[in-house]
Design a protein around this motif. Sequence first.
Motif, PDB file in Angstrom:
ATOM      1  N   GLN A 168      48.479  84.822  32.648  1.00  0.00           N
ATOM      2  CA  GLN A 168      48.740  84.646  34.077  1.00  0.00           C
ATOM      3  C   GLN A 168      50.236  84.872  34.377  1.00  0.00           C
ATOM      4  O   GLN A 168      50.593  85.521  35.350  1.00  0.00           O
ATOM      5  CB  GLN A 168      48.302  83.243  34.506  1.00  0.00           C
ATOM      6  N   ARG A 169      51.116  84.361  33.519  1.00  0.00           N
ATOM      7  CA  ARG A 169      52.556  84.544  33.693  1.00  0.00           C
ATOM      8  C   ARG A 169      52.916  86.026  33.580  1.00  0.00           C
ATOM      9  O   ARG A 169      53.696  86.549  34.378  1.00  0.00           O
ATOM     10  CB  ARG A 169      53.321  83.732  32.645  1.00  0.00           C
ATOM     11  N   ARG A 170      52.351  86.730  32.622  1.00  0.00           N
ATOM     12  CA  ARG A 170      52.621  88.161  32.449  1.00  0.00           C
ATOM     13  C   ARG A 170      52.140  88.956  33.662  1.00  0.00           C
ATOM     14  O   ARG A 170      52.804  89.890  34.104  1.00  0.00           O
ATOM     15  CB  ARG A 170      51.935  88.668  31.177  1.00  0.00           C
ATOM     16  N   LYS A 171      50.982  88.534  34.204  1.00  0.00           N
ATOM     17  CA  LYS A 171      50.450  89.217  35.386  1.00  0.00           C
ATOM     18  C   LYS A 171      51.398  89.014  36.576  1.00  0.00           C
ATOM     19  O   LYS A 171      51.702  89.964  37.308  1.00  0.00           O
ATOM     20  CB  LYS A 171      49.054  88.687  35.720  1.00  0.00           C
ATOM     21  N   LYS A 172      51.922  87.783  36.753  1.00  0.00           N
ATOM     22  CA  LYS A 172      52.854  87.505  37.846  1.00  0.00           C
ATOM     23  C   LYS A 172      54.161  88.287  37.647  1.00  0.00           C
ATOM     24  O   LYS A 172      54.730  88.818  38.606  1.00  0.00           O
ATOM     25  CB  LYS A 172      53.143  86.013  37.955  1.00  0.00           C
ATOM     26  N   HIS A 184      55.613  91.029  40.162  1.00  0.00           N
ATOM     27  CA  HIS A 184      56.982  90.903  40.672  1.00  0.00           C
ATOM     28  C   HIS A 184      57.761  92.197  40.394  1.00  0.00           C
ATOM     29  O   HIS A 184      58.496  92.698  41.265  1.00  0.00           O
ATOM     30  CB  HIS A 184      57.678  89.702  40.034  1.00  0.00           C
ATOM     31  N   ALA A 185      57.599  92.751  39.190  1.00  0.00           N
ATOM     32  CA  ALA A 185      58.275  94.002  38.834  1.00  0.00           C
ATOM     33  C   ALA A 185      57.812  95.132  39.748  1.00  0.00           C
ATOM     34  O   ALA A 185      58.627  95.936  40.219  1.00  0.00           O
ATOM     35  CB  ALA A 185      58.008  94.355  37.373  1.00  0.00           C
ATOM     36  N   GLU A 186      56.533  95.198  40.031  1.00  0.00           N
ATOM     37  CA  GLU A 186      56.010  96.230  40.935  1.00  0.00           C
ATOM     38  C   GLU A 186      56.568  96.050  42.342  1.00  0.00           C
ATOM     39  O   GLU A 186      56.886  97.023  43.022  1.00  0.00           O
ATOM     40  CB  GLU A 186      54.478  96.207  40.950  1.00  0.00           C
ATOM     41  N   SER A 187      56.688  94.792  42.765  1.00  0.00           N
ATOM     42  CA  SER A 187      57.265  94.511  44.084  1.00  0.00           C
ATOM     43  C   SER A 187      58.716  94.984  44.136  1.00  0.00           C
ATOM     44  O   SER A 187      59.157  95.594  45.133  1.00  0.00           O
ATOM     45  CB  SER A 187      57.176  93.011  44.365  1.00  0.00           C
ATOM     46  N   LEU A 188      59.485  94.712  43.085  1.00  0.00           N
ATOM     47  CA  LEU A 188      60.869  95.163  43.023  1.00  0.00           C
ATOM     48  C   LEU A 188      60.950  96.690  43.034  1.00  0.00           C
ATOM     49  O   LEU A 188      61.827  97.268  43.689  1.00  0.00           O
ATOM     50  CB  LEU A 188      61.564  94.600  41.786  1.00  0.00           C
TER      51      LEU A 188
END
Length: 142
Positions: free
Chosen positions: A27-31, A35-39
Amino acid sequence: MSTTSIVVMVVVVLVVAAVAAWLVTQQRRKKQHEHAESLRAEAREHASELPETQTRAHEAEVEAERARLEAERAQQRAREAQVAATQQEAAHEDRLRTADQVDPHVDTSSDDYAPRGSGDPHTVLDADDDRRADGTGGARPV
């Protein structure tokens, strides 16, 4: 409770804990990935502004260079005007000295000699204004 059931319970608890830890990690890796995709998406949006920003920066540099050149030209004009003013003042003083040398009332060999009318270079000189033969220093009776 027998030893076997305790061992089974410990194994079950360890398996459940391991599965929970794996799920939390996933779940942490998915978040983090989200977040990386959002950036990255935000960076792509700002990338479209880069050419305009670079153009403005280049235009500002060109304007600064133009202003610097204009300032240099103005400074050169000021130097030339100062040279012309100095030359004009020297020619003016030379004319006054020549007039004083011709004038029999002026002692040009005196230690405190100064050309007649050589006071403020910004004033228009009149033959009666600076020194009068009557000793009034240019004052006129009213």
